[in-house]
Design an enzyme around this catalytic site. Sequence first.
Site, mmCIF file in Angstrom:
data_model
loop_
_atom_site.group_PDB
_atom_site.id
_atom_site.type_symbol
_atom_site.label_atom_id
_atom_site.label_comp_id
_atom_site.label_asym_id
_atom_site.label_seq_id
_atom_site.Cartn_x
_atom_site.Cartn_y
_atom_site.Cartn_z
ATOM 1 N N LYS A 191 0.761 7.769 -15.125
ATOM 2 C CA LYS A 191 0.186 8.892 -14.381
ATOM 3 C C LYS A 191 0.923 8.918 -13.050
ATOM 4 O O LYS A 191 0.600 8.191 -12.111
ATOM 5 C CB LYS A 191 -1.309 8.655 -14.168
ATOM 6 C CG LYS A 191 -2.135 9.917 -13.978
ATOM 7 C CD LYS A 191 -1.743 10.767 -12.798
ATOM 8 C CE LYS A 191 -2.357 10.350 -11.498
ATOM 9 N NZ LYS A 191 -1.868 11.147 -10.353
ATOM 10 N N GLU A 267 -1.235 -2.856 -6.373
ATOM 11 C CA GLU A 267 -0.256 -2.994 -5.279
ATOM 12 C C GLU A 267 -0.625 -1.923 -4.265
ATOM 13 O O GLU A 267 -0.471 -0.730 -4.543
ATOM 14 C CB GLU A 267 1.171 -2.753 -5.790
ATOM 15 C CG GLU A 267 1.635 -3.699 -6.890
ATOM 16 C CD GLU A 267 1.817 -5.125 -6.415
ATOM 17 O OE1 GLU A 267 1.955 -5.339 -5.192
ATOM 18 O OE2 GLU A 267 1.795 -6.022 -7.265
ATOM 19 N N CYS A 302 5.503 0.924 1.787
ATOM 20 C CA CYS A 302 4.392 -0.018 1.916
ATOM 21 C C CYS A 302 4.801 -1.185 2.810
ATOM 22 O O CYS A 302 3.975 -1.744 3.510
ATOM 23 C CB CYS A 302 3.966 -0.500 0.541
ATOM 24 S SG CYS A 302 5.324 -1.117 -0.445
ATOM 25 N N GLU A 401 -2.382 2.460 8.351
ATOM 26 C CA GLU A 401 -1.070 2.694 7.747
ATOM 27 C C GLU A 401 -0.678 4.146 7.999
ATOM 28 O O GLU A 401 -1.303 5.060 7.468
ATOM 29 C CB GLU A 401 -1.159 2.415 6.236
ATOM 30 C CG GLU A 401 0.189 2.407 5.559
ATOM 31 C CD GLU A 401 0.082 2.112 4.069
ATOM 32 O OE1 GLU A 401 -0.902 2.535 3.435
ATOM 33 O OE2 GLU A 401 1.005 1.478 3.533
HETATM 34 P P1 NAD Z 1 -2.710 7.214 -3.344
HETATM 35 O O1 NAD Z 1 -3.581 6.024 -3.449
HETATM 36 O O2 NAD Z 1 -3.236 8.410 -2.659
HETATM 37 O O3 NAD Z 1 -2.281 7.702 -4.795
HETATM 38 C C1 NAD Z 1 -1.657 6.821 -5.713
HETATM 39 C C2 NAD Z 1 -1.913 7.316 -7.117
HETATM 40 O O4 NAD Z 1 -3.310 7.248 -7.384
HETATM 41 C C3 NAD Z 1 -1.505 8.774 -7.343
HETATM 42 O O5 NAD Z 1 -0.929 8.896 -8.622
HETATM 43 C C4 NAD Z 1 -2.830 9.494 -7.275
HETATM 44 O O6 NAD Z 1 -2.857 10.711 -8.002
HETATM 45 C C5 NAD Z 1 -3.756 8.472 -7.921
HETATM 46 N N1 NAD Z 1 -5.179 8.652 -7.608
HETATM 47 C C6 NAD Z 1 -5.728 9.214 -6.503
HETATM 48 N N2 NAD Z 1 -7.074 9.229 -6.608
HETATM 49 C C7 NAD Z 1 -7.387 8.660 -7.804
HETATM 50 C C8 NAD Z 1 -8.611 8.392 -8.495
HETATM 51 N N3 NAD Z 1 -9.795 8.707 -7.967
HETATM 52 N N4 NAD Z 1 -8.539 7.805 -9.697
HETATM 53 C C9 NAD Z 1 -7.357 7.464 -10.243
HETATM 54 N N5 NAD Z 1 -6.164 7.715 -9.654
HETATM 55 C C10 NAD Z 1 -6.180 8.290 -8.441
HETATM 56 O O7 NAD Z 1 -1.349 6.699 -2.688
HETATM 57 P P2 NAD Z 1 -0.051 7.551 -2.342
HETATM 58 O O8 NAD Z 1 -0.364 8.379 -1.152
HETATM 59 O O9 NAD Z 1 0.473 8.217 -3.562
HETATM 60 O O10 NAD Z 1 1.000 6.406 -1.975
HETATM 61 C C11 NAD Z 1 1.052 5.808 -0.739
HETATM 62 C C12 NAD Z 1 0.364 4.459 -0.755
HETATM 63 O O11 NAD Z 1 0.984 3.611 -1.722
HETATM 64 C C13 NAD Z 1 0.493 3.730 0.552
HETATM 65 O O12 NAD Z 1 -0.759 3.165 0.898
HETATM 66 C C14 NAD Z 1 1.500 2.633 0.258
HETATM 67 O O13 NAD Z 1 1.403 1.492 1.063
HETATM 68 C C15 NAD Z 1 1.203 2.324 -1.159
HETATM 69 N N6 NAD Z 1 2.331 1.635 -1.806
HETATM 70 C C16 NAD Z 1 2.208 0.302 -2.086
HETATM 71 C C17 NAD Z 1 3.273 -0.387 -2.666
HETATM 72 C C18 NAD Z 1 3.158 -1.841 -3.019
HETATM 73 O O14 NAD Z 1 3.931 -2.311 -3.840
HETATM 74 N N7 NAD Z 1 2.221 -2.578 -2.448
HETATM 75 C C19 NAD Z 1 4.457 0.289 -2.960
HETATM 76 C C20 NAD Z 1 4.542 1.636 -2.672
HETATM 77 C C21 NAD Z 1 3.460 2.311 -2.098
#
Ligand code: NAD
Length: 497
Positions: A191, A267, A302, A401
Amino acid sequence: MISLTRADWEQRAKNLKIEGRAFVHGEYRTAVSGDTFECISPVDGRVLGQVASCDLADAELAVADARATFESGVWSRMAPAQRKRVMIRFADLMDAHAEELALLETLDMGKPISDSLGVDVPGASRAIRWSGEAVDKIYDEVAATPHDELGLVTREPVGVVAAIVPWNFPMIMTCWKLGPALSTGNSVIVKPSEKSPLTALRLAQLALEAGIPAGVLNVLPGYGHTVGKALALHMDVDTLVFTGSTKIAKQLMIYAGESNMKRVWLEAGGKSANIVFADAPDLKAAAEAAAAAICFNQGEMCTAGSRLLVERSIKDQFMPMVVEAMQGWKAGHALDPDTKVGALVDAGHLNAVLGYIDAGHKDQAKLLCGGKRTLEETGGMYVEPTIFDDAHNAMRIAQEEIFGPVLTVIAFDSTEEAIQIANDSIYGLAAAIWTSNLSKAHLAAKALRVGSMWVNQYDGGDMTAPFGGYKQSGNGRDKSLHAFDKYTEIKATWIKL
Ligand code: NAD
């Protein structure tokens, strides 16, 4: 490849095929509801195409298909050496389509084309190749049993894996999951973020072409609260792997508890401290790394080195060096091969980042450079790389963040104070220290509660080492053989001889 000009890339962008339909059982399909949403490029505000807005009905279909394919054994029981060959072919096909994949990635989420081509495509294909190459070299165990018994400790694929991924490194994050998940024989439903679905959809077709059987890799584009939630609550998903924000990560744990107690591996976010001691071996190198750590990928990382902790005795000497290094990281059109800072992912995120810049001003941090939206005439979502000095760790810009090119600088007076400030965060993803003192480096590395630690460098990493967070940065690890733990169950089999 790198010699293409911005005009070349723009011409290619015009001719690029945009596929926004879901990929289920080896073919592209519209969402069951027929609903779509617009895919808008943050590079210039242009509508790239329509994307299927999948929901519960699509999740039901894809999970049933993934389950049936898993049970058929067509992939799950294929010899590891054969799966390895297919995975390597998949990686080769990604490399062969590098320009197309890079262009899709840049148009979809705004990162500079040189990074998409030089970092994201090779990083993603390496994740697939490395995991594939490893899978026929992993042995199971025989337990230390009495003479008349045999105890086998074997690993089996978990079954159906749902992978929910973010938009900041869409291809790499997808492939950090797909590499070990597919290599170990699982069926996977990806997804992608609604903000960056295009490369995952294209990868699915390349995987099929490489020989990964239909149904083993399905991709469902759509929103988190619809199809993401449906997958996370599904009773027949065995494992949920996620990269994204800490807020959503917590929600996914709740969904797992409310449904089938699926394994959940997360993650999540970070607010990493980059600590420069007065005895750093090379202050110029530290300054350049500090700028890169907050500007690379527009700060949408991240692991962004978003808190720069500087020993007070060198701060007046060091900060002008950081400001100068930041001049090399100007925002530019994402399709210009010389651009190092591209567009933020969308208008909503741009406003969020500008909101944090306002918060920095309100809290009376001192603006050293940047602070404004830029290149508005392009229609794209660009912001100037920004430094706030004289901050303290309780400020919002030090605790939350920002996920943009906004650096928060905090002074410290002792090693203990630096470690205390660095650890004073809900996150624990990564940290860096700069020092010539070997003991100090080791002691600080032990004291910092983070999953990745860098000494006299920032952001080193490879498939050969695990990556993941302490505290609210997540659990489990991507990359390396440790990642295989997430995609396998361990079975003990006792045989009476
Ligand atoms: P997000 O949490 O908003 O979304 C991530 C994914 O989750 C998307 O595909 C989104 O559609 C889905 N999602 C959102 N609500 C959901 C729900 N209720 N149920 C199921 N899925 C849902 O994050 P983002 O804005 O896409 O990405 C940025 C974040 O990702 C930052 O916090 C960053 O630090 C983190 N990140 C972490 C790593 C790591 O390896 N630790 C790497 C890259 C990014």
